[in-house]
Design a protein around this motif. Structure first.
Motif, PDB file in Angstrom:
ATOM      1  N   ASP A 289       4.127  26.110  14.462  1.00 39.75           N
ATOM      2  CA  ASP A 289       3.407  25.317  15.464  1.00 39.75           C
ATOM      3  C   ASP A 289       2.581  24.152  14.903  1.00 39.75           C
ATOM      4  O   ASP A 289       2.038  23.369  15.678  1.00 39.75           O
ATOM      5  CB  ASP A 289       2.512  26.223  16.322  1.00 39.75           C
ATOM      6  CG  ASP A 289       1.316  26.760  15.551  1.00 39.75           C
ATOM      7  OD1 ASP A 289       1.379  26.852  14.304  1.00 39.75           O
ATOM      8  OD2 ASP A 289       0.308  27.098  16.203  1.00 39.75           O
TER       9      ASP A 289
ATOM     10  N   ASP B 219       2.824  30.817  13.304  1.00 38.67           N
ATOM     11  CA  ASP B 219       1.545  30.147  13.521  1.00 38.67           C
ATOM     12  C   ASP B 219       0.946  29.732  12.172  1.00 38.67           C
ATOM     13  O   ASP B 219       0.537  30.594  11.394  1.00 38.67           O
ATOM     14  CB  ASP B 219       0.613  31.146  14.234  1.00 38.67           C
ATOM     15  CG  ASP B 219      -0.640  30.496  14.774  1.00 38.67           C
ATOM     16  OD1 ASP B 219      -0.881  29.318  14.464  1.00 38.67           O
ATOM     17  OD2 ASP B 219      -1.377  31.190  15.497  1.00 38.67           O
ATOM     18  N   ASP B 220       0.962  28.453  11.895  1.00 39.25           N
ATOM     19  CA  ASP B 220       0.407  27.904  10.649  1.00 39.25           C
ATOM     20  C   ASP B 220       1.325  28.079   9.437  1.00 39.25           C
ATOM     21  O   ASP B 220       0.862  27.984   8.301  1.00 39.25           O
ATOM     22  CB  ASP B 220      -0.969  28.501  10.309  1.00 39.25           C
ATOM     23  CG  ASP B 220      -2.063  28.119  11.296  1.00 39.25           C
ATOM     24  OD1 ASP B 220      -1.763  27.407  12.275  1.00 39.25           O
ATOM     25  OD2 ASP B 220      -3.220  28.533  11.093  1.00 39.25           O
TER      26      ASP B 220
HETATM   27 CA   LIG Z   1      -1.229  27.121  14.459  1.00 35.28          CA
END
Ligand SMILES: [Ca+2]
Length: 614
Positions: free
Chosen positions: A298, A59-60
């Motif tokens: 993502d 995530d990120d």
């Molecule tokens: Ca994200």
């Protein structure tokens, strides 16, 4: 942080989707009955040999946040190993932010088609009629599990176990606050307490799921959706006996990284260790060779220490905001050390996994993605998508603000985000072949290319938003006495001169500053069955403001609650407000100021409804 009032339009896509799901569910049920092969469209595929699919997403994490991308400081041996033993998709695109990418992965469709339009405030809910990749894989008898971040809907009917996953352990929201002993996690719909560090917890659950699946003899689809390295970048450093976070952080601080960057790198490092554990586990079970494993992220990265010359970060439509690392290992099918520069996308996974499992994607709707199987296993130099599209505006889709389109070489984009002032002056045209860092704006020099790309973008935008209006769904109120439904402040619309909304994390947001009679917040509900419901309030109220009266109303039914003091306005106490009769069907539920003693009635953190049995 505050936000503008929500749009007043109706989300009538829901009605359309409800019609679609009836067809879909009956299709799925039919497919579950024997004779299996022809009805499932699984011709020439032996279920016992169906490859397992492990989808690992961070995530990120940025394109540049791996060793294999050239980053000299980060240590990601397991991610690099997947890349070395399989294929790197170097022009793989996600959406600029979290939930849109996840909707695209689950459905194979651009997120705006699914009714999802935001990462918060109820706009992070995928339409009820969507068919997920997990539902499709179940047609081929796969066991399905998702561990980690979901971010596609938090109410019953919208949770992972309602959307094709046999097993879910993780969180519904875009981020959580505590990574150590996390307290915002759910297991198959039930809130749970946990012990340990979040990345280990999710990996352990994935391993357990794989063990059970392996023992069952069925192929499995395991989605391991790490919430790291999303903010708040917490390591397990606070307790005696848990020095691992400290050690990792020290390692990156000693390399000269500032504290913010060292934290992000440490979170990725910890994920990498867990990816290594997972790979080792598959090998120990003897199933690594029959497992397709994807590693990706993502959206664009949030780190800034080393970006390999790329422009932009998460939430922008520069390459740094939308390109993500993507490595796929599939022994016997993908040769080691392959590289593809074809335009590929997060929407490609559903058709890819369907092909791998031998099931057909839904034919009653547009699937935007294209299977990657041939590209990855046979022809990495082939082209794939003609264009990739990007758009992101928090409150409502907008074709004139932050957007982008690329044909691989040329990229046209608008750099302005939520502000209303985007004009052609904000457009940028880049030649990615000769200017991969997106520095030189060629908009004036290449008007034909600008026109071609803008025209393709607007055609696409019109198509993916057609017939859909974007607003939070009606909150479903279950008849199950065990289900406590929370009405979140962010899902309300409000009226009044003083009332305002404060976002401070998902579970600590409030409606506050309301003081005059009639100032109100309203939620849209869908009551499953008429009955009596217990109402509980969570709010803070400083002692000098206590004593006002909050009215709660649904239809003709009304309840009054005298506001009590808490230690401070930022301490949210739990208070029983009483019971109310709610009629079946669609209703508005309104909380309003009946009487205020001072300059703030309360800081309302949540209202919960729970059916009373009998
Ligand atoms: Ca994200």
């Amino acid at each position: 942080m505050t936000r503008p009032q929500q749009q007043s339009s109706f989300h009538f896509v829901l009605a359309i989707n409800l019609c679609l799901i009836t067809t879909t569910i009956s299709g799925l049920l039919q497919a579950a009955e024997p004779p299996p092969d022809q009805e499932k469209g699984i011709e020439n595929v032996s279920l016992t040999n169906s490859p397992n699919i492990v989808f690992v997403m961070t995530d990120d994490q940025g394109y540049w946040d791996t060793g294999v991308s050239g980053n000299p400081d980060i240590e990601t041996p397991s991610m690099d190993r997947i890349a070395a033993e399989g294929i790197q998709l170097r022009r793989y695109y996600a959406a600029p932010v979290c939930a849109p990418t996840r909707a695209g992965i689950m459905t194979g469709r651009h997120y705006l088609r699914t009714g999802l339009y935001n990462t918060r405030f109820g706009g992070d809910t995928m339409g009820i009629g969507e068919v997920t990749v997990a539902q499709l894989l179940k047609q081929a008898d796969y066991r399905t599990g998702l561990f980690g971040k979901w971010h596609l809907g938090k109410y019953p009917g919208y949770q992972p176990q309602d959307r094709g996953f046999d097993e879910f352990f993780g969180h519904y929201h875009g981020h959580i606050e505590r990574y150590e002993f996390p307290d915002q996690l759910h297991h198959n719909g039930t809130p749970v307490k946990t012990r340990g560090y979040v990345s280990e917890l999710f990996t352990d659950a994935a391993k357990d799921f794989i063990d059970v699946s392996h023992e069952s003899g069925k192929p499995f689809f395991c989605a391991l959706m790490f919430n790291a390295p999303h903010s708040p970048w917490v390591l397990d450093t606070s307790h005696y006996g848990q020095p691992e976070g400290d050690q990792t952080l020290t390692k990156y601080l000693e390399k000269g990284l500032p504290i913010r960057e060292a934290r992000i790198y440490s979170l990725i490092d910890r994920v990498d260790q867990n990816v290594g554990r997972l790979l080792q586990h598959l090998e120990q079970l003897g199933i690594a060779d029959n497992t397709l494993i994807v590693f990706t992220s993502d959206n664009g990265g949030v780190s800034k220490h080393w970006k390999g010359g790329m422009n932009g970060n998460k939430a922008s439509t520069y390459e740094g905001g939308v390109r993500a690392p993507c490595f796929v290992r599939w022994p016997n099918r993908i040769a080691p050390g392959q590289v593809s520069n074809a335009l590929t996308s997060h929407i490609d996974w559903l058709p890819t996994f369907c092909e791998v499992a031998g099931v057909k994607p839904p034919s009653d709707r547009t699937i935007d993605g294209k299977s990657l199987v041939q590209l990855m296993s046979e022809n990495p130099s082939d082209s794939h998508h003609e264009y990739v599209y990007h758009t992101w505006d928090r409150y409502s889709p907008n074709p004139d603000r932050r957007w982008g389109i690329s044909d691989g070489r040329w990229k046209l984009m608008c750099v302005v985000g939520n502000e209303a002032s985007a004009t052609k002056k904000n457009w940028r045209l880049f030649d990615l072949k000769n200017d991969p860092e997106e520095k030189k704006n060629l908009r004036e020099q290449e008007p034909q290319t600008v026109n071609r790309l803008r025209s393709a973008f607007t055609d696409w935008f019109t198509d993916v938003t057609q017939g859909i209006e974007y607003r939070p769904i009606r909150i479903p109120i279950s008849t199950n006495p065990k289900v406590v439904t929370e009405l979140s402040p962010s899902w309300a619309t409000w009226q009044g001169d003083h009332i305002q909304y404060t976002f401070d994390g998902y579970d600590w947001d409030t409606i506050d500053s309301w003081k005059e009679r009639g100032e109100s917040a309203t939620w849209r509900l869908e009551i499953e069955r008429s009955g009596k419901y217990k109402i509980q309030l969570s709010y803070g109220c400083s002692p000098q403001n206590a004593g006002g009266i909050l009215n709660l109303q649904a239809g003709q039914r009304r309840l009054a609650h005298r506001v009590q003091a808490t230690a401070t306005a930022e301490q949210f106490g739990q208070f029983e407000a009483g019971t109310i009769w709610l009629e079946e069907g669609e209703h508005d539920f309104t909380a309003s100021v009946a009487e205020s003693r001072s300059n703030e009635l309360m800081r309302l953190n949540s209202i919960t409804l729970q059916p009373i049995s009998n």
